[in-house]
Design an enzyme around this catalytic site. Structure first.
Site, PDB file in Angstrom:
ATOM      1  N   PHE A 111     -10.206  -1.323  -0.908  1.00 31.68           N
ATOM      2  CA  PHE A 111     -10.052  -2.277   0.200  1.00 31.68           C
ATOM      3  C   PHE A 111      -9.348  -1.669   1.399  1.00 31.68           C
ATOM      4  O   PHE A 111      -9.483  -2.158   2.527  1.00 31.68           O
ATOM      5  CB  PHE A 111      -9.315  -3.531  -0.289  1.00 31.68           C
ATOM      6  CG  PHE A 111      -7.826  -3.400  -0.387  1.00 31.68           C
ATOM      7  CD1 PHE A 111      -7.002  -3.846   0.644  1.00 31.68           C
ATOM      8  CD2 PHE A 111      -7.228  -2.856  -1.511  1.00 31.68           C
ATOM      9  CE1 PHE A 111      -5.620  -3.737   0.554  1.00 31.68           C
ATOM     10  CE2 PHE A 111      -5.856  -2.741  -1.612  1.00 31.68           C
ATOM     11  CZ  PHE A 111      -5.048  -3.180  -0.584  1.00 31.68           C
ATOM     12  N   LYS A 112      -8.618  -0.585   1.185  1.00 28.44           N
ATOM     13  CA  LYS A 112      -7.890   0.043   2.290  1.00 28.44           C
ATOM     14  C   LYS A 112      -8.832   0.522   3.399  1.00 28.44           C
ATOM     15  O   LYS A 112      -8.416   0.689   4.541  1.00 28.44           O
ATOM     16  CB  LYS A 112      -7.065   1.225   1.783  1.00 28.44           C
ATOM     17  CG  LYS A 112      -6.183   0.928   0.565  1.00 28.44           C
ATOM     18  CD  LYS A 112      -5.027   0.037   0.897  1.00 28.44           C
ATOM     19  CE  LYS A 112      -4.189  -0.307  -0.315  1.00 28.44           C
ATOM     20  NZ  LYS A 112      -3.334   0.760  -0.793  1.00 28.44           N
TER      21      LYS A 112
END
Length: 466
Positions: A111-112
């Site tokens: 998700f980063k």
């Protein structure tokens, strides 16, 4: 829009300076002086928008004083065009009114990427405009490092130094960082844990004299406001896909540093109907212990099958405490100074106010593996250990089965083959095609002692204009 520090003493800054500053000079974190608020009618009008356009609608109020609209739209189009799914953040149904939002379709499978692909472009834009050079110093428990390197490696005005805890990230996570070639990329394996790495980063931002005044540090950790800003968007995306804003949503968020779930809290404050946010943690459960019992106390950090959440000092929790204390920076500073010495609690009415929205759960390794196996046997859908913790916490804490529950799927299962194997499944998660040769690539990293002076000396020696 102006940004203020959670400790109340640093000067207010505009977006460009906040982007480059990271930690405020008083040790606090920057937050917007005021948040934009969208009506239900306006949110409803965003249904069906491509992800990049929705991102523009949600984020532009935060940057409009610094970046022309067309330039920002172009950045967003470029950012999300590299994701491998047209929906960017697709939803997968697990059960009646239960979903996983896949946030691992970016280049580093976590998700980063949503924030750090954008952060690299923002840095390039602002640094080119200012003809300025910065040194990025970041700490990672696994995923931030590779996403930061991938997002920033082409930036001409940046050197990148990423600290990770030696032998405490998965092999895939490590190789994703250490196999990226570039003279401006430096990986440092610290003989300690993530909290040690994070402490060094904060200490270095507080005193940058080791750089000799020739450059400045910039942050890629979620202390950087731009990271939080970008993560707000997918809460709107999930809601709009499932009937929002005409119905409320609940979210379960695997979290260690509190950044991803704080973005959900901001989405609610900006007008998105959210009835529940579940803080999903592993055995490093300081957030769960606070939210369930109003006791904030650091314990010994433990190594788990979900290493990205092996964090005890959750930096972004300070941003929530700032709101819970009526944005009183002095009160927050006092609380955190006491927390560094021993257990603390906040006033009961403040804690109860937080509990109106937040629930929490802590999931051990055995239950994580049981959940991975259970979901696969039910749906032939493979969860990584962090997302499995989110799913288990969602089921344990759910308040209302009529409200859609969305667990944020934070990482691709191929990043954590040991956890999949320990769950008893014979299935082996495969890396996507663009990473198929990951284990054949040459690694480059430096192992250093758990000593801030040694780390700072390495950075001072190796940035390109040193």
């Amino acid at each position: 829009m102006r940004y203020i520090s959670t400790r109340g003493e640093a000067p207010a800054l505009g977006f460009e300076d906040v982007l480059l500053t990271g930690l405020a000079t008083d040790g606090g974190l920057y937050v917007p002086e005021s948040l934009p608020h969208f009506s239900l009618e306006e949110i409803r009008s965003w249904r069906g928008l491509p992800y990049a356009e929705l991102a523009y609608k949600v984020m532009y109020p935060f940057v409009e004083d610094a970046i022309p609209a067309d330039d920002f739209r172009k950045m967003l189009d470029e950012t999300y065009s590299v994701f491998t799914h047209k929906a960017v953040a697709p939803l997968v149904q697990l059960d009646t009114n239960e979903w996983v939002m896949e946030l691992f379709r970016g280049p580093t499978l976590a998700f980063k990427d949503f924030a750090l692909q954008l952060l690299g472009r923002l840095l390039d834009y602002v640094l080119e405009k200012r003809n300025q050079h910065v040194v990025i110093m970041g700490a990672t428990s696994g995923d931030t490092g590779s996403a930061a390197i991938e997002g920033c490696r082409r930036c001409e005005h940046v050197d990148i130094f990423i600290l990770h805890p030696h032998q405490r990230v998965s092999e895939v996570q490590r190789r994703q960082m250490t196999t990226v070639q570039g003279d401006n990329i430096h990986n440092i394996a610290v003989k300690g844990n993530f909290d040690d790495c994070q402490r060094m980063v904060k200490e270095s931002f507080g005193n940058q004299s080791f750089l000799g005044g020739k450059t400045q540090l910039a942050a890629v950790n979620s202390i950087n406001w731009a990271r939080i800003m970008a993560q707000i968007v997918y809460y709107f995306q999930a809601s709009l896909a499932l009937g929002g804003p005409d119905r409320s949503m609940a979210f379960s968020v695997p979290t260690g540093n509190f950044g991803d779930i704080f973005a959900g809290y901001l989405a609610k404050k900006m007008g998105l109907p959210i009835s529940q946010l579940v803080i999903a943690t592993n055995r490093n459960d300081i957030l769960h212990r606070f939210m369930s019992g109003n006791k904030y106390e650091q314990h010994q950090l433990e190594h788990t099958l979900s290493p990205s959440m092996d964090i005890m000092v959750s930096s972004n929790f300070e941003r929530l405490l700032f709101d819970l204390h009526g944005r009183d920076g002095a009160a927050v500073k006092d609380l955190l100074e006491r927390a560094a010495k021993g257990p603390v609690s906040i006033e009961d009415y403040r804690w109860k106010h937080a509990r109106k929205l937040f629930d929490s759960d802590a999931v051990d390794d055995k239950t994580t593996c049981d959940t991975i196996r259970e979901i696969y046997e039910q749906n032939e859908y493979l969860l990584d250990p962090h997302t499995a913790i989110g799913v288990r916490a969602a089921r344990n804490c759910r308040r209302d089965s009529a409200v859609p529950m969305i667990t944020l799927g934070t990482a691709h299962p191929a990043k954590f083959p040991d956890a999949i194997a320990e769950s008893g499944l014979s299935v082996k998660p495969q890396l996507p095609a663009h990473m198929a040769d990951l284990f054949e690539r040459e690694e480059r990293y430096t192992v250093l002692d758990n000593n801030v002076s040694e780390v700072q000396g390495f950075i001072a020696k190796h940035w390109k204009n040193a």
